[in-house]
Enzyme design. Structure first.
Site, PDB file in Angstrom:
ATOM      1  N   TYR A   1      29.223   1.773  27.881  1.00  0.00           N
ATOM      2  CA  TYR A   1      29.675   1.194  26.613  1.00  0.00           C
ATOM      3  C   TYR A   1      28.714   1.548  25.471  1.00  0.00           C
ATOM      4  CZ  TYR A   1      31.606  -2.180  23.307  1.00  0.00           C
ATOM      5  OH  TYR A   1      32.185  -2.763  22.202  1.00  0.00           O
TER       6      TYR A   1
ATOM      7  N   SER B   1      36.992   1.199  23.895  1.00  0.00           N
ATOM      8  CA  SER B   1      36.607   0.667  22.594  1.00  0.00           C
ATOM      9  C   SER B   1      35.398   1.442  22.061  1.00  0.00           C
ATOM     10  CB  SER B   1      36.336  -0.840  22.707  1.00  0.00           C
ATOM     11  OG  SER B   1      36.320  -1.441  21.442  1.00  0.00           O
TER      12      SER B   1
ATOM     13  N   ASP C   1      47.557  -2.503  19.327  1.00  0.00           N
ATOM     14  CA  ASP C   1      46.112  -2.682  19.210  1.00  0.00           C
ATOM     15  C   ASP C   1      45.744  -2.830  17.737  1.00  0.00           C
ATOM     16  OD1 ASP C   1      43.358  -2.663  19.290  1.00  0.00           O
ATOM     17  OD2 ASP C   1      43.205  -1.000  20.700  1.00  0.00           O
TER      18      ASP C   1
ATOM     19  N   HIS D   1      44.468  -4.525  22.447  1.00  0.00           N
ATOM     20  CA  HIS D   1      43.182  -3.885  22.730  1.00  0.00           C
ATOM     21  C   HIS D   1      42.770  -4.041  24.192  1.00  0.00           C
ATOM     22  CE1 HIS D   1      39.587  -1.902  21.385  1.00  0.00           C
ATOM     23  NE2 HIS D   1      38.810  -2.867  21.819  1.00  0.00           N
TER      24      HIS D   1
END
Length: 700
Positions: free
Chosen positions: A473, A553, A637, A672
């Protein structure tokens, strides 16, 4: 498990003819739009894909059909989906909590689209369904976003999300009869529901964007309202925010004793101002912290005393005490001081519970209200802990423990004795004894040591021929800690390695670790990720022909940037719901609030040039051979708008320099990520695993 893995061999590449099919991608709308930044013109040929026009919808439908046609030809796709359904089909029960005369919990029988809310009457012991989100919509795509009870437990308000949107509706009910008692509150976004006695509750929202831009329009000035029961939403009182106190993110909460209204106000995802109001007295809010250089939140209150967790003068966090009479930072006194490890604080049963993160692994200590250590809590193993929160008088608290090879188990903990006992252990068709989860440390480009968890089935050979997914991430102070996933279990059962590096930009080592992956240090994040892949390959875990990179993301940005910086690093790439246009991300929904991590193209010439140098949409080069790519996004999203994925996909499809496919997997009626129906999750991950193995040339 009660099935056989589909792989009989894991190391045979198909011949070049396997990739010889011609990729006739749908034609995206292309124009000659340009923007000018500090005197430099930047082309944006696929700008029209930002618009929800009929032409864009037609292209999206064509991309969906194209991707599904390609994926349908993978011979073992249905077997993977069947395996996922099989392992997913176990009862999932949450930790309970008490409100009024009832004990509440959620349960999913196995493959239900959404978990069901149940309750048991504490006197009669009768159990009944309280709320069934599966009945909110025909296909289970409307989910329960949050629920809040008043202190007595006789009233409740719950928010629903339709199609995964961040825009919610709040429904108010009599918690005893389950009947709706007030009008539905519309157009709510972020912030939660905070009751004030039986009168009503606080909630947060923005002005709704103009029609046609609801899922993409900027949401900038947050507002906290109070809804008084029995009145219309149009009469709700503005409590904070709007034109007088403009803030991008506002959250309201009420202390357990109902005495204090607390407001957290921020303009970015890091740093906040803290305000408090004594509801027993006339007067306005008292501002506790000013500016956005620090993070602070109230953990608990006790009469006039306030307990605040903060990173002020403590990048790894500390717990301080002050009073309502003068709560300014100058008066703060340590209750639990900062240590060398990142601290998270919860309260319950009259105690504080300090969770320390040591190389991404949790340790928990119990303290009294003076900061005296009561005990270090013995945990079931090395992994990730969540829970240890509750009301002041509760003696039994609950926590969940898991790691990459241990399914999440719920424990009941007695605050007086310090004893834990298993409350709920899931019956998953998975044997942890058959797997390995090891932590290694590797060196990044600039010499920084990075921890990484590597997970796989016992008995694999380090011959470079194991399919591997490298997932991370790297942003927003978010820490990736060990947790079990049925998806990863199936991947490992089929011979795969699942590796997670704790790269910079996250919160694993506090504020300094986060800041080292922000703005003009953002490329540290990509360097850390690339070095992780090189480590796995150098040690024989996998090789570039058998490695996939994955992230969602901000992690989608990580994958998009990595594959354009180092297209030769991996065979397969999965940028999921990613932030991929770094020059325009701040123009959509709440994107402007991400500037602490990214900076914006308008900040300075230097920041613009830095962003452009790694922005995935702007760094796809014609003729370069990029990995086989499946870009994952959703049509609803409104966190990271799908235009990011659309534009990146169009660029890749146009400029791909080899036969590696570029697919856009676009989920309909989803957002999302939160609140998706179980079948949506299973289908997406079946496609992901199947595509990875297929493109690696793994034979059945």
């Amino acid at each position: 498990m009660n099935f056989k893995p589909i792989l009989l061999t894991a190391g045979v590449l198909f011949s070049a003819s396997f990739y010889s099919q011609k990729m006739n991608y749908p034609k995206a709308i292309k124009g000659n739009h340009t923007d000018t930044y500090f005197g430099k013109a930047v082309s944006d040929p696929y700008r029209d894909l930002e618009n929800d026009s009929d032409a864009t919808k037609k292209w999206v439908d064509e991309e969906v059909a194209y991707s599904q046609n390609y994926l349908s030809k993978i011979p073992f796709r249905d077997k993977i989906k069947s395996q996922l359904k099989d392992i997913w089909n176990y009862e999932k029960i949450s930790a309970p909590f008490e409100r009024g005369d009832y004990t509440y919990y959620t349960k999913n029988d196995g493959l239900q689209a959404q978990s069901v809310f149940y309750r048991t009457n504490k006197k009669t012991k009768a159990t009944e369904v309280f709320l069934d989100p599966n009945k909110f919509s025909e296909k289970g795509t409307t989910s329960l976003a949050t629920i809040s009870f008043n202190k007595k437990g006789n009233l409740a308000a719950y928010a629903i999300s339709e199609g995964g949107s961040d825009w919610n509706k709040i429904i108010i009910i009599d918690a005893v009869t389950k009947k709706q008692i007030d009008e539905t509150i519309l157009d709510v976004k972020f912030g939660g529901i905070a009751w004030q006695n039986d009168d009503g509750f606080y909630y947060s929202s923005y002005d709704k964007p103009k029609e046609g831009t609801v899922l993409s329009g900027m949401t900038d000035k947050h507002k906290v309202y109070f809804h008084k029961l029995g009145t219309k939403q149009s009469e709700d009182k503005l409590i904070f925010g709007g034109e007088k106190t403009p803030r991008r993110y506002l959250g309201a909460s009420v202390s357990e004793d109902q005495r204090y209204l607390i407001i957290s106000a921020a303009n970015a995802t890091n740093g906040n101002e803290l305000y408090i109001k004594d509801l027993k007295k006339e007067g306005d809010f008292v501002q506790i912290t000013k500016g956005f250089d620090i993070n602070a939140y109230i953990v608990d209150t006790e009469g006039d005393n306030l307990f605040i967790a903060t990173d002020k003068d403590a990048p790894n966090m500390r717990l301080v005490k002050t009073t309502i009479a003068n709560p300014a930072p100058e008066t703060w006194k340590d209750v639990i001081p900062q240590t060398e490890n990142v601290l998270g604080i919860s309260s319950g049963g009259g105690y504080f519970f300090a969770t320390y993160m040591i190389d991404a692994i949790d340790q928990v200590k119990q303290f009294d209200k003076t900061g005296k250590l009561i005990r270090e809590i013995t945990l079931p193993g090395k992994g990730n802990i969540s829970g240890f929160g509750g009301k002041e008088k509760e003696k039994d608290l609950y926590y969940s423990f898991s790691n990459y090879i241990t399914p999440a188990t719920t424990y009941k903990f007695n605050v007086d004795s310090g004893k834990s006992e298993v409350y709920q252990k899931p019956k998953v068709k998975f044997n942890p004894d058959d797997y390995v989860s090891e932590q290694v440390f590797y060196t990044s480009k600039d010499g920084t040591k990075i921890p990484m968890m590597i997970n796989y089935k016992k008995g694999i050979k380090l011959d470079g021929k194991n399919p591997a997914i490298l997932y991370s991430y790297g942003g927003f102070n978010i820490s990736l800690q060990p947790s079990f996933s049925p998806v990863n279990a199936i991947w490992m059962e089929n011979g795969g390695i699942y590796a997670v590096p704790n790269i910079r930009g996250g919160g694993e080592y506090g504020k300094k670790w986060h800041d080292a992956g922000t703005k003009q240090q953002k490329k540290n994040v990509f360097d850390d990720f690339i070095a992780a892949g090189e480590y796995l390959q150098s040690k024989g875990y996998t090789s570039k022909d058998y490695m996939a990179i994955s992230g969602r993301s901000n992690g989608g940005l990580l994958v998009g940037a990595t594959m354009t910086i180092r297209p030769d690093l991996a065979r397969v790439a999965f940028p999921g719901v990613g932030v991929l246009d770094m020059l325009r991300y701040n123009k959509f929904t709440a994107g402007a609030g991400w500037a602490y991590d990214y900076g914006t193209a308008e900040d300075s010439k230097e920041m613009f040039e830095y962003l452009k140098s790694y922005s995935p949409v702007h760094n796809v080069k014609a003729g370069t051979c990029y990995p086989s790519t499946m870009i994952i996004t959703s049509d609803h999203d409104d966190r990271v708008v799908p235009a990011h994925s659309f534009k990146f996909g169009a660029e890749l499809q146009e400029k791909q320099g080899c036969k590696n496919p570029v697919l856009l997997r676009i989920e309909k009626n989803a957002g999302h990520g939160a609140g998706r129906a179980t079948d949506q999750i299973i289908s997406e991950n079946a496609d992901l695993i199947s595509f990875a193995l297929y493109e690696m040339g793994i034979k059945k």
